[in-house]
Design an enzyme around this catalytic site. Structure first.
Site, PDB file in Angstrom:
ATOM      1  N   HIS A   1       2.907   3.263  -1.987  1.00 49.81           N
ATOM      2  CA  HIS A   1       1.442   3.124  -2.377  1.00 49.81           C
ATOM      3  C   HIS A   1       0.655   4.182  -1.992  1.00 49.81           C
ATOM      4  CE1 HIS A   1      -2.398   0.837  -2.790  1.00 49.81           C
ATOM      5  NE2 HIS A   1      -1.868   0.090  -3.558  1.00 49.81           N
TER       6      HIS A   1
ATOM      7  N   ASP B   1       5.064  -1.250   5.431  1.00 50.28           N
ATOM      8  CA  ASP B   1       3.897  -1.736   4.767  1.00 50.28           C
ATOM      9  C   ASP B   1       4.390  -2.992   4.162  1.00 50.28           C
ATOM     10  OD1 ASP B   1       2.600  -2.364   2.328  1.00 50.28           O
ATOM     11  OD2 ASP B   1       2.375  -0.365   1.655  1.00 50.28           O
TER      12      ASP B   1
ATOM     13  N   GLN C   1       3.672  -6.264  -0.009  1.00 52.61           N
ATOM     14  CA  GLN C   1       4.507  -7.103  -1.103  1.00 52.61           C
ATOM     15  C   GLN C   1       5.668  -7.836  -0.358  1.00 52.61           C
ATOM     16  OE1 GLN C   1       3.694  -7.301  -4.278  1.00 52.61           O
ATOM     17  NE2 GLN C   1       2.090  -5.663  -3.939  1.00 52.61           N
TER      18      GLN C   1
ATOM     19  N   LYS D   1      -2.637 -11.040  -0.647  1.00 58.83           N
ATOM     20  CA  LYS D   1      -1.351 -11.260  -1.532  1.00 58.83           C
ATOM     21  C   LYS D   1      -0.546 -12.308  -0.839  1.00 58.83           C
ATOM     22  CE  LYS D   1      -1.732  -6.363  -2.022  1.00 58.83           C
ATOM     23  NZ  LYS D   1      -1.838  -5.703  -3.603  1.00 58.83           N
TER      24      LYS D   1
ATOM     25  N   CYS E   1      -1.307   2.481  -8.400  1.00 61.95           N
ATOM     26  CA  CYS E   1      -1.230   3.311  -7.023  1.00 61.95           C
ATOM     27  C   CYS E   1      -0.097   4.036  -6.260  1.00 61.95           C
ATOM     28  CB  CYS E   1      -2.174   2.313  -5.969  1.00 61.95           C
ATOM     29  SG  CYS E   1      -3.824   1.904  -6.375  1.00 61.95           S
TER      30      CYS E   1
HETATM   31  N1  PMP Z   1       0.810  -1.095  -0.156  1.00 59.50           N
HETATM   32  C1  PMP Z   1       1.237  -1.842  -1.106  1.00 59.50           C
HETATM   33  C2  PMP Z   1       2.699  -1.701  -1.397  1.00 59.50           C
HETATM   34  C3  PMP Z   1       0.443  -2.564  -1.949  1.00 59.50           C
HETATM   35  O1  PMP Z   1       0.832  -3.112  -2.977  1.00 59.50           O
HETATM   36  C4  PMP Z   1      -1.303  -2.780  -1.815  1.00 59.50           C
HETATM   37  C5  PMP Z   1      -2.132  -3.371  -2.372  1.00 59.50           C
HETATM   38  N2  PMP Z   1      -1.923  -2.990  -4.051  1.00 59.50           N
HETATM   39  C6  PMP Z   1      -1.560  -2.014  -0.609  1.00 59.50           C
HETATM   40  C7  PMP Z   1      -0.624  -1.168   0.126  1.00 59.50           C
HETATM   41  C8  PMP Z   1      -2.884  -1.922  -0.420  1.00 59.50           C
HETATM   42  O2  PMP Z   1      -3.276  -3.298   0.302  1.00 59.50           O
HETATM   43  P1  PMP Z   1      -5.028  -3.545   0.275  1.00 59.50           P
HETATM   44  O3  PMP Z   1      -5.587  -2.971  -0.780  1.00 59.50           O
HETATM   45  O4  PMP Z   1      -4.760  -5.022   0.393  1.00 59.50           O
HETATM   46  O5  PMP Z   1      -5.201  -2.838   1.406  1.00 59.50           O
END
Ligand code: PMP
Length: 407
Positions: A124, A201, A204, A227, A365
């Protein structure tokens, strides 16, 4: 645990009763954010109705109650991911802030020219950009583990990249775009052998998999509450105590200090050293309700249900002419990403929304990953504990309709 009953589960989520464009809502955008059970919504309102107060410094009853509730969430998170100590649980705004905290404290002070950071090709943007900013400041360089056609990491390449120059490996536990569950234990053990630390990270993975940070032996682990059926605006950084103790603070301000004079300021003890200012008390309190709820339903039961949904959706999608699944790893969380020949994902998303079906379209993203597959983006359906096979049927019917229209 009680037997898993999806109808019972659905009753906890008031939003599932609403309609979209005159159709019952089918919510398949769970990888972006999950819906909230009434337990979480109640926790938020009861905090503001009954014990809203600033925490830690108050001696009046409300401040004591608010502090107790805030700190109770820390204990729940500690137990949820099996951290050794509560001091290893730092509250942040989410995964993005958790990664930035490590980047601007640990990495900024420990890296120098010649050092290397390894990330993967399926990160991401929040696990790419902070490291790019830090490499610019420190002179360290960024290396990337390539991804194969199934959306799995090329582990041979990882082991080749892993030299004594590598000081940090930061990878996604489960991919938000592909669903791939990465072999993080192998990554952690190998990284430790060359003296590198590992950040995961967990945006998910936390909602789908059992997380045991001691068994994983990861050095940092990032979580987003929103999430995991909790509120937005709150997340967690788990870090090993010795690392957290040695790191400088992230933000300066109230609460993170022990003593302040104009000449010299000393830092508060863990975890408060990293929690400057008035924190997001209400959402932290409600995160406990989310974790309690998930544990009451049972992660194993949830995972079994989601695996059935993923398998069913995968089969149904593959039976549609011209659909190509992106992300066919052996180990996946419940994410089904696909492209349709001759159809733009965004058009597909709009037509599905007209059927009440919420999916995500675009690069999620993860632009470098989309480039790897030579596509601008995908349509992504991601499943949660409250989704059903009937809902997948609605999506598949909607897809047939949309494809006929768009081709
Ligand atoms: N890493 C991953 C794999 C994600 O799916 C997300 C959320 N889309 C994030 C990081 C970022 O998380 P947050 O927007 O809650 O900070």
């Amino acid at each position: 645990h009680i037997a898993f009953d999806v109808d019972q589960v659905r009753r906890h989520f008031p939003i599932l009763n609403r309609e979209v464009k005159g159709k019952p809502l089918v919510y398949f955008d769970n990888a972006a954010t999950t819906q909230k059970p009434v337990e979480v919504i109640d926790a938020l309102t009861s905090y503001y109705q009954y014990f809203n107060a600033n925490i830690h410094r108050g001696i009046h009853s409300l401040a004591e109650e608010a502090t107790a509730a805030y700190e109770a969430t820390r204990d729940t998170v500690q137990q949820f991911i099996n951290a050794k100590q509560r001091e290893e649980i730092i509250f942040t705004r989410g995964v993005t802030e958790s990664i930035n905290l490590v980047a601007y404290t640990w990495a900024r002070t420990n890296l120098k020219a010649g050092d290397e950071i390894i990330i993967s090709g399926m990160e991401h943007h929040s696990n790419i950009v902070p490291w790019q900013l830090i490499t610019e400041m420190t002179g360290a360089t960024l290396k990337v583990i390539p991804v194969d056609d199934n959306g799995e990491l090329l582990m041979d390449e990882f082991h080749k990249l892993l030299t004594e120059k590598v000081k940090l490996v930061s990878v996604v536990h489960a991919s938000n775009s592909l669903g791939t569950i990465n072999p993080v234990k192998e990554i952690i053990d190998a990284a430790h052998k060359v003296g590198a630390i590992v950040m995961l990270d967990g945006a998910q993975s936390t909602v789908h998999l059992d997380i045991d940070v001691q068994e994983l032996d990861c050095d940092f682990f990032a979580i987003s509450s929103h999430k995991v059926y909790g509120p937005t605006g709150i997340g967690v950084l788990y870090g090993k105590r010795a690392l957290l103790e040695a790191m400088p603070p992230f933000m300066g301000g109230g609460e993170m200090i022990k003593d302040v004079t104009f000449e010299k300021t000393t830092w508060n003890e863990l975890p408060y050293k990293f929690e400057a200012g008035t924190p997001n008390i209400a959402d932290t309190v409600a995160l406990k309700a989310a974790i309690d709820f998930v544990q009451r339903i049972g992660k194993k039961q949830i995972r079994m249900h989601e695996e059935q949904l993923l398998q069913y959706a995968t089969e149904e999608l593959q039976s549609i002419n011209g659909i190509r699944l992106i992300g066919t790893a052996k180990q996946k969380v419940s994410v089904a990403s696909f492209v349709v020949e001759g159809v733009h994902p965004q058009d597909l998303g709009i037509l599905l929304d007209n059927q009440g079906v919420a999916v995500r379209t675009g690069h999620h993203c993860t632009q470098p990953l989309m480039n790897r597959f030579d596509i601008p983006g995908t349509t992504r359906a991601s499943f949660a504990m409250y989704n059903t096979k009937d809902e997948i049927d609605v999506m598949i019917a909607g897809l047939h309709k949309a494809i006929k229209l768009l081709r």
